[in-house]
Write a protein that holds these residues in place. Structure first.
Motif, PDB file in Angstrom:
ATOM      1  N   LEU A   1     -11.125  -2.696   5.917  1.00 52.95           N
ATOM      2  CA  LEU A   1     -12.286  -2.690   6.583  1.00 52.95           C
ATOM      3  C   LEU A   1     -13.265  -3.534   6.107  1.00 52.95           C
ATOM      4  CD1 LEU A   1     -12.648   1.348   6.993  1.00 52.95           C
ATOM      5  CD2 LEU A   1     -12.354  -0.245   8.892  1.00 52.95           C
ATOM      6  N   TYR A   2     -13.122  -3.675   4.826  1.00 48.32           N
ATOM      7  CA  TYR A   2     -14.029  -4.726   4.139  1.00 48.32           C
ATOM      8  C   TYR A   2     -14.020  -6.084   4.789  1.00 48.32           C
ATOM      9  CZ  TYR A   2     -16.453  -7.133   0.368  1.00 48.32           C
ATOM     10  OH  TYR A   2     -17.165  -7.857  -0.521  1.00 48.32           O
ATOM     11  N   GLY A   3     -12.797  -6.273   4.731  1.00 42.83           N
ATOM     12  CA  GLY A   3     -12.293  -7.998   5.317  1.00 42.83           C
ATOM     13  C   GLY A   3     -12.934  -7.847   6.909  1.00 42.83           C
ATOM     14  N   PHE A   4     -12.947  -6.976   7.564  1.00 42.20           N
ATOM     15  CA  PHE A   4     -13.082  -6.873   9.149  1.00 42.20           C
ATOM     16  C   PHE A   4     -14.788  -7.129   9.195  1.00 42.20           C
ATOM     17  CE2 PHE A   4     -14.712  -4.514  12.666  1.00 42.20           C
ATOM     18  CZ  PHE A   4     -14.210  -5.307  13.570  1.00 42.20           C
TER      19      PHE A   4
ATOM     20  N   ILE B   1      -9.598 -16.008  -4.423  1.00 43.79           N
ATOM     21  CA  ILE B   1      -8.671 -15.095  -4.444  1.00 43.79           C
ATOM     22  C   ILE B   1      -8.620 -14.313  -2.978  1.00 43.79           C
ATOM     23  CG2 ILE B   1     -10.116 -13.092  -4.739  1.00 43.79           C
ATOM     24  CD1 ILE B   1      -7.825 -11.789  -6.536  1.00 43.79           C
ATOM     25  N   PRO B   2      -7.278 -14.346  -2.509  1.00 47.53           N
ATOM     26  CA  PRO B   2      -7.162 -13.684  -1.010  1.00 47.53           C
ATOM     27  C   PRO B   2      -7.746 -12.408  -1.020  1.00 47.53           C
ATOM     28  CG  PRO B   2      -4.954 -14.158  -1.888  1.00 47.53           C
ATOM     29  CD  PRO B   2      -5.906 -14.465  -3.006  1.00 47.53           C
ATOM     30  N   LEU B   3      -7.921 -11.785   0.061  1.00 51.37           N
ATOM     31  CA  LEU B   3      -8.203 -10.270   0.138  1.00 51.37           C
ATOM     32  C   LEU B   3      -7.179  -9.513  -0.283  1.00 51.37           C
ATOM     33  CD1 LEU B   3     -10.344  -8.644   1.473  1.00 51.37           C
ATOM     34  CD2 LEU B   3      -9.079  -8.506   3.758  1.00 51.37           C
TER      35      LEU B   3
ATOM     36  N   TRP C   1      -8.524  -5.666  -8.867  1.00 53.19           N
ATOM     37  CA  TRP C   1      -7.924  -5.955  -7.554  1.00 53.19           C
ATOM     38  C   TRP C   1      -6.563  -5.407  -7.843  1.00 53.19           C
ATOM     39  CZ3 TRP C   1     -11.638  -5.980  -4.071  1.00 53.19           C
ATOM     40  CH2 TRP C   1     -12.710  -6.644  -4.089  1.00 53.19           C
ATOM     41  N   ILE C   2      -6.600  -3.947  -7.274  1.00 53.80           N
ATOM     42  CA  ILE C   2      -5.352  -3.144  -7.723  1.00 53.80           C
ATOM     43  C   ILE C   2      -3.971  -3.740  -7.209  1.00 53.80           C
ATOM     44  CG2 ILE C   2      -4.263  -0.903  -7.118  1.00 53.80           C
ATOM     45  CD1 ILE C   2      -6.745   0.391  -7.050  1.00 53.80           C
ATOM     46  N   ASN C   3      -3.951  -4.459  -5.838  1.00 55.74           N
ATOM     47  CA  ASN C   3      -2.802  -4.965  -5.411  1.00 55.74           C
ATOM     48  C   ASN C   3      -2.257  -6.311  -5.987  1.00 55.74           C
ATOM     49  OD1 ASN C   3      -2.198  -2.848  -3.449  1.00 55.74           O
ATOM     50  ND2 ASN C   3      -3.958  -3.737  -2.002  1.00 55.74           N
ATOM     51  N   HIS C   4      -3.241  -7.229  -6.199  1.00 56.17           N
ATOM     52  CA  HIS C   4      -2.980  -8.412  -7.028  1.00 56.17           C
ATOM     53  C   HIS C   4      -2.364  -7.898  -8.502  1.00 56.17           C
ATOM     54  CE1 HIS C   4      -5.026 -10.502  -3.963  1.00 56.17           C
ATOM     55  NE2 HIS C   4      -4.298 -11.432  -4.495  1.00 56.17           N
ATOM     56  N   LEU C   5      -3.083  -6.836  -9.188  1.00 57.21           N
ATOM     57  CA  LEU C   5      -2.552  -6.474 -10.447  1.00 57.21           C
ATOM     58  C   LEU C   5      -1.136  -5.853 -10.449  1.00 57.21           C
ATOM     59  CD1 LEU C   5      -5.884  -5.091 -11.802  1.00 57.21           C
ATOM     60  CD2 LEU C   5      -4.912  -6.992 -12.577  1.00 57.21           C
ATOM     61  N   LYS C   6      -0.930  -5.142  -9.400  1.00 59.17           N
ATOM     62  CA  LYS C   6       0.519  -4.584  -9.356  1.00 59.17           C
ATOM     63  C   LYS C   6       1.564  -5.643  -8.908  1.00 59.17           C
ATOM     64  CE  LYS C   6      -0.600   0.263  -7.898  1.00 59.17           C
ATOM     65  NZ  LYS C   6      -0.277   1.240  -6.809  1.00 59.17           N
ATOM     66  N   ALA C   7       1.134  -6.534  -8.084  1.00 56.91           N
ATOM     67  CA  ALA C   7       2.064  -7.695  -7.658  1.00 56.91           C
ATOM     68  C   ALA C   7       2.266  -8.280  -9.170  1.00 56.91           C
ATOM     69  CB  ALA C   7       1.538  -8.409  -6.519  1.00 56.91           C
ATOM     70  N   ALA C   8       1.384  -8.767  -9.911  1.00 58.08           N
ATOM     71  CA  ALA C   8       1.546  -9.724 -11.159  1.00 58.08           C
ATOM     72  C   ALA C   8       2.397  -8.683 -12.050  1.00 58.08           C
ATOM     73  CB  ALA C   8       0.296 -10.118 -11.455  1.00 58.08           C
ATOM     74  N   LYS C   9       2.220  -7.562 -11.997  1.00 61.43           N
ATOM     75  CA  LYS C   9       2.833  -6.768 -13.347  1.00 61.43           C
ATOM     76  C   LYS C   9       4.393  -6.622 -12.741  1.00 61.43           C
ATOM     77  CE  LYS C   9       2.581  -4.109 -16.864  1.00 61.43           C
ATOM     78  NZ  LYS C   9       2.138  -4.474 -18.104  1.00 61.43           N
TER      79      LYS C   9
END
Length: 403
Positions: A9-12, A101-103, A129-137
């Motif tokens: 929603l934020y991106g939209f 940083i991408p959305l 940014w939760i999803n980027h942190l998770k992906a990196a971890k």
């Protein structure tokens, strides 16, 4: 699920708003064709630093510089969330590659991490940014939070903040500015924390030590005292400019507004009833008049070094937009006055307690603080001593980081 929906929603909303909001437009356009522009980092050891905006970049820069010195073969990736950070730094960034940083969608995060494969990740101050942190971890990267600062009213410590508390647990280590942040984190079960202080003190001390002269301001100020109004907004200017016009502020004055668009500069010009010159006019060949009362910095990139010529500073944003950097003027020995809204900026409280800062809620308050600092003969030494005592956060952080 709610977080990811909120991100979409934020991106939209930003895409819709970008049609009539310049900053939102830059945010959206800066991410167009994003994936096709990414450089290849194959066989490179990528270390990723993420900053929200310009202030966080300055905060992270001492660590980046130390990292580059200690590990010169590493590939430094720098990302920004805000256009005000990226647009100002993209051509002079310390990073080998600098981008937005991408959305923070799951897909974007996984794709971003899969491309760069960072070995170490540093998020500066508030960024989570939760999803980027998770992906990196999940990729095996080590995660660090630098110069973090926490308050009891933040979502991490609320009943609904479990997802964000879990995000904090992804960090291998958190370096926080103050002991109370460490206590708050301990209360939610996070103990891999070190009180390192604020790396911005290292940054401003480093800048002040370079002794970078500005010939234009040096010629105008000569040996006279100068009052510097930095990063001001309309509320700040409307409070102080009448005092300049009346002669209650006897010194020469530098005004460096936060927004330097034409409409805001014209608004300031309409208020001024004393002699003034615009900095950009002087760069075009207009003769500098040493008798000019106000020098109006109608451009960016000059203020930080302009503080060198001041004796007292007022820093804007404390009437609602968010207090700007009070450490920059202090690094040159200037006591600092600011508006009343500064509870999110613990350094402001420390300045007040140390007698080198003052908060004002109106014109009378401001003038009292200004007059008080004028009468303190050793105030510059007190300010410099305070800054010197606060240095060293970079060394503390780097002492914990090895391969």
């Amino acid at each position: 699920m709610l977080y990811n929906l909120g991100i979409f929603l934020y991106g939209f909303i930003l895409k819709v708003v970008s049609n009539f909001h310049p900053k939102a437009k830059k945010w959206v356009e800066g991410r167009k064709d994003f994936w096709n522009q990414l450089p290849s980092t194959r066989h490179k050891n990528v270390v990723w630093f993420h900053c929200a905006s310009l202030g966080e970049y300055d905060q992270g820069l001492p660590i980046m510089e130390a990292w580059k010195k200690n590990f010169p073969n590493d590939y430094i990736l720098v990302t920004f969330f805000s256009p005000s950070g990226y647009e100002n730094i993209k051509h002079k960034s310390i990073g080998d590659y600098t981008c937005y940083i991408p959305l923070d969608t799951k897909q974007n995060a996984r794709k971003f991490i899969a491309h760069f494969k960072p070995q170490k990740v540093f998020f500066i101050k508030y960024e989570i940014w939760i999803n980027h942190l998770k992906a990196a971890k999940n990729s095996g990267a080590e995660l660090y939070s630098i110069s973090a600062s926490f308050r009891k009213n933040q979502r991490f410590f609320k009943w609904y903040g479990a997802k964000f508390r879990n995000a904090l647990s992804l960090f291998n280590h958190l370096f926080v500015q103050y002991e109370n942040s460490k206590v708050l984190l301990k209360d939610i079960g996070i103990t891999n924390v070190t009180v390192s202080g604020d790396t911005r003190y290292d940054r401003v001390h480093q800048r002040a030590s370079k002794n970078k002269e500005n010939p234009t301001i040096a010629t105008w100020s000569k040996d006279e005292t100068v009052f510097v109004i930095g990063s001001s907004w309309s509320a700040d200017e409307e409070m102080i400019i009448p005092l300049i016009n009346k002669g209650d502020i006897s010194e020469k004055v530098i005004i460096a507004p936060h927004e330097v668009n034409n409409s805001h500069i014209e608004q300031i010009e309409q208020q001024l009833k004393v002699s003034y010159q615009k900095y950009t006019d002087l760069q075009k060949g207009i003769v500098l008049d040493s008798k000019t009362k106000v020098l109006l910095l109608d451009c960016i990139g000059v203020l930080a070094d302009a503080y060198r010529y001041g004796n007292i500073a007022y820093v804007g944003g404390g009437f609602g937009t968010g207090l700007h950097n009070i450490l920059e003027p202090a690094s040159f020995g200037l006591p600092v006055i600011f508006g009343p809204i500064h509870e999110k900026f613990p350094e402001a409280k420390e300045f007040i307690e140390a007698g080198i800062g003052a908060s004002c809620k109106d014109r009378s308050d401001f003038f009292h603080a200004y007059s008080t600092f004028q009468q303190k003969s050793n105030i510059q030494d007190d300010v410099i001593s305070f800054i010197d005592e606060k240095k060293g956060a970079t060394d503390i952080v780097m002492s914990h980081l090895t391969y």
